[in-house]
Scaffold this motif. Structure first.
Motif, short mmCIF file in Angstrom:
data_model
loop_
_atom_site.label_atom_id
_atom_site.label_comp_id
_atom_site.label_asym_id
_atom_site.label_seq_id
_atom_site.Cartn_x
_atom_site.Cartn_y
_atom_site.Cartn_z
N ASP A 185 0.85 -1.19 0.00
CA ASP A 185 0.00 0.00 0.00
C ASP A 185 0.89 1.25 0.00
OD1 ASP A 185 -1.38 2.27 1.63
OD2 ASP A 185 -3.02 0.99 0.96
N SER A 188 0.15 3.29 3.65
CA SER A 188 0.40 2.60 4.92
C SER A 188 1.52 1.56 4.84
CB SER A 188 -0.89 1.90 5.39
OG SER A 188 -1.23 0.84 4.50
N GLU A 448 -5.93 5.82 -6.34
CA GLU A 448 -6.24 5.45 -4.96
C GLU A 448 -5.56 6.41 -3.98
OE1 GLU A 448 -5.51 1.78 -1.81
OE2 GLU A 448 -4.32 1.96 -3.64
N ARG A 452 -7.55 9.03 -1.45
CA ARG A 452 -7.41 9.02 0.00
C ARG A 452 -6.87 10.36 0.52
NH1 ARG A 452 -4.47 3.22 0.66
NH2 ARG A 452 -4.27 3.82 2.87
N ASN A 453 -5.97 10.96 -0.24
CA ASN A 453 -5.46 12.29 0.15
C ASN A 453 -6.57 13.34 0.10
OD1 ASN A 453 -2.85 11.37 0.57
ND2 ASN A 453 -2.20 11.79 -1.53
N LEU A 455 -9.81 12.83 0.52
CA LEU A 455 -10.71 12.64 1.67
C LEU A 455 -10.05 13.11 2.97
CD1 LEU A 455 -12.39 9.18 0.97
CD2 LEU A 455 -13.37 11.47 0.72
N SER A 456 -8.73 12.96 3.05
CA SER A 456 -8.04 13.47 4.24
C SER A 456 -8.13 14.99 4.31
CB SER A 456 -6.57 13.03 4.22
OG SER A 456 -6.46 11.63 4.27
#
Length: 501
Positions: A185, A188, A448, A452-453, A455-456
């Motif tokens: 990932d 993470s 992806e 995610r960035n 949404l952060s």
């Protein structure tokens, strides 16, 4: 006038005999590297980085740049003739170029590829000269929401345009997205979907999948389904373009350049997205849609090749003005600059102006060199098609095996390439497009991470994708691309029924 004075000084530096020699060697080597699947300019430049300890900075950067855009020229040759993309940016060229070769128009496909690359590279170089700071300012203002929706737009365009149905295109896309999830990932560093196989920890190589789907899949499909009916490819045909083919090519060159250049300036860009988008645009606008996927449409080669080379040239904009590499090769070029103690960024044009303008001037020179190198060889390349099919495809398999093994010296990669090739045979047998697989594999992990960035940044709020004007416009474009073709078909059916009643 300062720009043109500086450019004239750059030409004076780049046109010295030593720098011309380095440019020629770089262009020739890049062309050869583009032909070989599995190597690519990034690996080549990385292997040659030690020369920075011995060669003067301007000469080495001109040499590396020649390898970079020379590979884009060379990668189209095997894509057109053998359906074996030498570079990820030339995968789309194989879709129509190989069909043109099989129908006896390999010379025209190679010619439009070489001339289109020259036209796009020259126009993009002029834009780099004039507009670099402005375009870099625009690119740096975009954030993760815009980048994610830009990739979503590419997903939608590719799945909707390629293949005979959107559903099959989406199925192929999701195969690529699934392959892109294999490995670590990005955020993470969690291991996922490797099945306990250590070779999957670094993910699945894009070139491996491309060679498996296109080259190995083509060979196996021919052996299984066409081997008994055909013994050789069609004749090579003429080694030039007709007046009609010129007329059909030049608008595609200009459109491809307009699509490719902005993507090269974006950190989430690269040459793959604009080539697929260019192909989709040409397929929609073509007056000969029946040629796409059958006998081969010349616009399907001209547009993507122009987009490919325009995007490659445009990577110099954020690299030189912001110190931001937008591709793997650009990142290696940045490390080459750092080896000389030169920091790329806004101050580069002041601190190392001679190097920068010599590098930009070498792009003009290199484009002419590549055109001179490639056009006379069109007649030579098309002679490959006179080789009987059995030894030709045996050679392709050998070529692909050596190229894939050379990437990581892994026997596992060879078995994986064969498995991907079998999947390619099944997809072709049941009329699933293979190109969306590559798009999903390339852009999936990046999409992806940007998702995610985003949404952060929005603290988990999905509205982050519609709060900013650019991201909202991109989202509306995605929805329009999905709905408008269906609404148009429904309207056309309804109108036909009314007229027949």
């Amino acid at each position: 006038m300062d720009i043109w004075t500086s450019l004239a000084g750059g030409f004076a530096t780049a046109a010295t005999p030593v720098n011309l020699l380095w440019a020629f060697v770089g262009c020739a080597l890049g062309t050869a590297i583009g032909v070989l699947p599995g190597l690519g300019p990034a690996v080549t430049v990385a292997m040659l980085l030690p020369i920075t300890a011995q060669v003067e900075p301007t000469a080495s950067m001109i040499f590396f740049a020649g390898i970079y855009y020379g590979a884009m020229y060379g990668g189209s040759t095997t894509s057109i003739l053998l359906n074996t993309p030498g570079e990820t940016g030339t995968m789309v060229t194989a879709l129509e170029g190989f069909k043109m070769a099989k129908s006896g128009r390999a010379g025209a496909a190679l010619a439009t590829s070489a001339i289109g690359s020259f036209v796009a590279g020259t126009i993009a170089t002029v834009l780099v000269t004039v507009c670099a700071p402005l375009l870099a300012d625009v690119a740096v203002q975009l954030g993760p929401p815009e980048y994610f929706l830009l990739m979503l737009l590419a997903f939608t365009a590719v799945s909707a345009v390629l293949g005979r149905s959107t559903l099959r295109g989406l199925c192929a896309l999701f195969i690529g997205l699934a392959l892109g999830l294999v490995g670590l990932d990005q955020i993470s560093a969690q291991v996922r979907y490797t099945g306990g196989v250590p070779e999957f920890l670094d993910g699945i190589e894009v070139v491996l999948v491309a060679v498996g789907l296109f080259a190995v899949g083509e060979c196996l499909y021919t052996a299984l389904y066409e081997g008994r009916t055909q013994t050789s490819l069609n004749s090579a045909g003429r080694a030039h373009m007709t007046r009609l083919e010129w007329k059909r090519s030049w608008p595609a060159w200009l459109r491809g350049t307009a699509i490719g250049f902005p993507f090269g300036t974006l950190p989430a860009g690269g040459a793959e997205i604009p080539t697929f988008l260019s192909y989709g645009v040409e397929r929609k606008l073509s007056a000969h849609p029946e040629e796409f996927g059958t006998t081969g449409a010349i616009e399907g080669v001209a547009g993507p090749e122009a987009a490919n080379n325009a995007a490659v040239t445009a990577t110099l904009v954020p690299l030189l003005t912001l110190g931001i590499p937008t591709s793997v090769t650009a990142a290696i070029l940045l490390s080459a600059l750092q080896n000389y103690g030169i920091n790329a960024g806004p101050q580069l044009f002041q601190t190392s102006s001679a190097l920068v303008w010599a590098l930009i001037a070498s792009l003009y020179i290199g484009n002419v060199m590549l055109l001179v190198l490639n056009l006379p060889l069109v007649g030579l390349w098309v002679k490959l098609l006179k080789i009987p099919r059995a030894p030709l495809y045996a050679g392709i398999l050998t070529f692909a095996t050596v190229g894939v093994y050379g990437m990581r010296q892994s026997t596992f990669d060879l078995f994986l390439m064969l498995a991907v090739g079998l999947v390619g045979v099944l997809m072709r047998r049941f009329d699933f497009p293979t190109a969306p697989v590559i798009v999903g594999l390339i852009l999936g992990p990046m999409a992806e991470a940007q998702f995610r960035n985003a949404l952060s940044i929005g603290e988990g709020r999905w509205t982050v994708f519609v709060e900013r004007p650019v991201s909202a416009a991109l989202l509306a474009l995605v929805v329009a691309l999905l709905l408008l073709p269906r609404l148009w078909r429904l309207w056309a059916l309804r109108r036909a029924r009314l007229l027949s009643a």
